[in-house]
Write a protein that holds these residues in place. Structure first.
Motif, PDB file in Angstrom:
ATOM      1  N   THR A   2       0.750  -0.922  -0.071  1.00 56.72           N
ATOM      2  CA  THR A   2       0.041   0.116   0.297  1.00 56.72           C
ATOM      3  C   THR A   2       0.977   1.285  -0.023  1.00 56.72           C
ATOM      4  O   THR A   2       1.888   1.404   0.857  1.00 56.72           O
ATOM      5  N   LYS A   3       0.481   2.094  -0.602  1.00 62.17           N
ATOM      6  CA  LYS A   3       1.422   3.460  -1.025  1.00 62.17           C
ATOM      7  C   LYS A   3       0.695   4.251  -0.226  1.00 62.17           C
ATOM      8  O   LYS A   3      -0.708   4.527  -0.023  1.00 62.17           O
ATOM      9  N   TRP A   4       1.436   5.567   0.504  1.00 59.39           N
ATOM     10  CA  TRP A   4       1.155   6.784   1.098  1.00 59.39           C
ATOM     11  C   TRP A   4       1.602   7.853   0.595  1.00 59.39           C
ATOM     12  O   TRP A   4       2.830   7.755   0.080  1.00 59.39           O
ATOM     13  N   SER A   6       2.646  11.766   0.667  1.00 57.93           N
ATOM     14  CA  SER A   6       2.828  13.030   1.320  1.00 57.93           C
ATOM     15  C   SER A   6       2.046  14.089   0.978  1.00 57.93           C
ATOM     16  O   SER A   6       1.719  14.305  -0.417  1.00 57.93           O
ATOM     17  N   LYS A  14       3.237   2.547   2.890  1.00 52.09           N
ATOM     18  CA  LYS A  14       2.430   2.959   4.021  1.00 52.09           C
ATOM     19  C   LYS A  14       2.947   2.349   5.506  1.00 52.09           C
ATOM     20  O   LYS A  14       2.860   2.928   6.655  1.00 52.09           O
TER      21      LYS A  14
END
Length: 177
Positions: A2-4, A6, A14
């Motif tokens: 999973t990517k987060w 900014s 993530k």
């Protein structure tokens, strides 16, 4: 994985961001406790609980709200009290800049304190400082991280779909135009 993403556009794993959350907040709080960052970069009131990550400054709740009204093309506010996850790019912006450096570059002690305390007067002061750069000493003021482009997944699979060639007779041809 999973990517987060900014607020400055950095893309991170993530799980890694969550794993490093406590350490990043400790670094952010250490920066916030510096004498120059304890007072709002805009109004000077004691106690900062917001940041403006693209300017690398710490601000009070009131000024944080005013920065929010400017739009993210001018200011990108973010809470500094532990509610939000922080990316390395955001933390670096705070470490590289800070209130003293930002205020010095944006006019230092030549910045007048706004007359009165109305939100309107303070908003105009903030616009003069960050949008219009009224008191700035030079064109490039502070290291302002640019938002990185974010790749958007093609969830509907339209990127590979065959496209029809446009017809010679368009919508308006039906009406004799």
């Amino acid at each position: 994985m999973t990517k987060w993403v900014s607020k400055l556009g950095g893309v991170y794993d993530k799980e890694e961001i969550m794993r490093e959350d406590a350490a990043r907040h400790a670094r952010l709080n250490k920066l916030r406790r510096r004498p120059e960052n304890r007072k709002c970069a805009d109004c000077g009131v004691d106690g900062t609980c917001w940041t403006v990550v693209n300017h690398g400054i710490f601000v009070c709740m009131r000024c944080g709200g005013l920065h929010r009204s400017l739009g993210t093309h001018i200011s990108i506010p973010k809470g500094a009290t532990g509610t939000y996850l922080w990316g390395a790019d955001e933390l670096r912006a705070m470490e590289v800049n800070g209130n003293a450096k930002s205020n010095e570059n944006l006019g230092g002690d030549r910045i007048p304190t706004p007359d009165g305390t109305s939100d309107h007067a303070m908003l105009e002061h903030i616009r003069d400082k960050y949008e219009r750069r009224r008191w700035a000493q030079r064109q490039e003021v502070v290291e302002t991280p640019q938002r990185a482009p974010v790749e958007v997944a093609d969830l509907l699979g339209l990127a590979d779909a065959p496209r029809e060639a446009p017809r010679d007779s368009g919508f308006f041809a039906e009406f004799g135009l």
